[in-house]
Design an enzyme around this catalytic site. Sequence first.
Site, PDB file in Angstrom:
ATOM      1  CG  ASP A  56      -0.230  -0.162   2.543  1.00 50.46           C
ATOM      2  OD1 ASP A  56       0.987   0.118   2.600  1.00 50.46           O
ATOM      3  OD2 ASP A  56      -0.878  -0.558   3.525  1.00 50.46           O
ATOM      4  CG  ASP A  80      16.876  -5.082  -0.584  1.00 45.13           C
ATOM      5  OD1 ASP A  80      17.242  -6.264  -0.471  1.00 45.13           O
ATOM      6  OD2 ASP A  80      15.871  -4.640  -0.013  1.00 45.13           O
ATOM      7  CG  ASN A  81      17.373  -3.864   3.674  1.00 50.17           C
ATOM      8  OD1 ASN A  81      16.735  -3.055   3.002  1.00 50.17           O
ATOM      9  ND2 ASN A  81      16.815  -4.910   4.240  1.00 50.17           N
TER      10      ASN A  81
END
Length: 478
Positions: free
Chosen positions: A116, A243-244
Amino acid sequence: MILNNLYATFDWAGTRVEPTPLAEPRLLLINHELADQMGLQGLSDRQWLDITSGTRLPTGMAPFAQVYAGHQFGGYSPRLGDGRALLLGEVEAPDGQRWDLHLKGAGKTPYSRFGDGRAVLRSSIREYLASEAMHHLGIPTTRALCLVGSDEPVYREEVESGAALLRAAASHVRFGHFEYFFYSGGEQHIATLLDYLIDTQWPDLAKDPQGYAALFERVVERTAHLIAQWQAVGFCHGVMNTDNMSILGLTLDYGPYGFLDAYDPYHICNHSDYAGRYAYDQQPAVGFWNLQRLAQSLSKLIPIEQLQEALGKYEYALLSTFSELMRQKLGLSGWQDEDPELFRQMFTLMAEQQVDYTAWFRRLSSLAAGGPVPEEILALLTKPDAWQEWFRRYQARLAVEHRGQVEKKAQMDLINPKYVLRNHLAEQAIKGAEQGDIGECERLLAILRRPFDEQPEAESYAQPAPDWAKQICVSCSS
């Protein structure tokens, strides 16, 4: 001063997206210290609320959702990106430093997948508290700038209230950026990103004929130093996906993190990590594995031999940094050949008796080279008799230092924090905020900004975690 977003000229690096304003936003926290440092002290509360809620952005901001990939729990995900966050723009501080402004909870982007695009108050508070706690511990990290809450419902395991966090860092470029363009055939974009990093972060490499190789070596060393600092302070990241991983060696993307309470080398702070891939004792190895993935992504621009040479420096950089930090944590000014065994024996006993990690090192400063072991130390041990040989060896080692107890204790207290962000403290602050009281967050932040100081009025915040804290569950949704 708001600069045009870097990525306004890198249209291949993501997508222009306007934030989706939060419904009925309310201003909760502003980091005035950081805002002053960045030259943003002139913004009013209304402006902070408008920016962080996505309601109204200053002229010059160019919201942009980055695209990147990443290895998540060992498996490659080819297209991730900012699914709930936007780079708003860059700020040039009075001291010349550049800062990215990154808004989390800004709404849907092309990279939201089935999400969301929102953040919840719980996770936003956790990141705000953790990033500020880490900064004041002296550990490289992104910074929290502003937090906004709302009454907008957001659906996770249950209905929660929506929030947005404005954070800042010199750059939010990740290992995953390079992976995305490597696997999608965009090698020319990799070179552009490397040039950007040299231009904005490491201009000293601009004249280096081996500039790209030197940049990778710097990333290797920064990553090693960062993880050594994590290990020394007892910090578990929880989701060390590529990706972190920050290209600048910053602690990035706080999710199911945790500081060790009872010492357990196999501690898993993320309840979504069923196999323990990111357990506390695995973090150094995962850091190296992630750097190997980055090296592969740079292999068409940097010779394999140079990548291997740089990777070969990781273990030494990590172990030497960690050893130096442990030496300081135990109050040793010099180095002796028997010190590694002293450390190993201590950690074995700590694990066997589940000794509180932070309290142990802090209280250890009260132990002198001679005399009895103070009661405050013995109170942490379930079987004090098992420690007698170690205490004897440690006190003999301290005696070699020829330093007075007052000097030793003062130096140990500068490296061993009394206050860290324990999960139960964060949980109490979150509960208060969810009920409309941000006061506990503010009190906790004030304490964590002075982690090495004695704060008699905050003594309860330094105590080992209560038994109920073991039931706190943090996962990838945290």
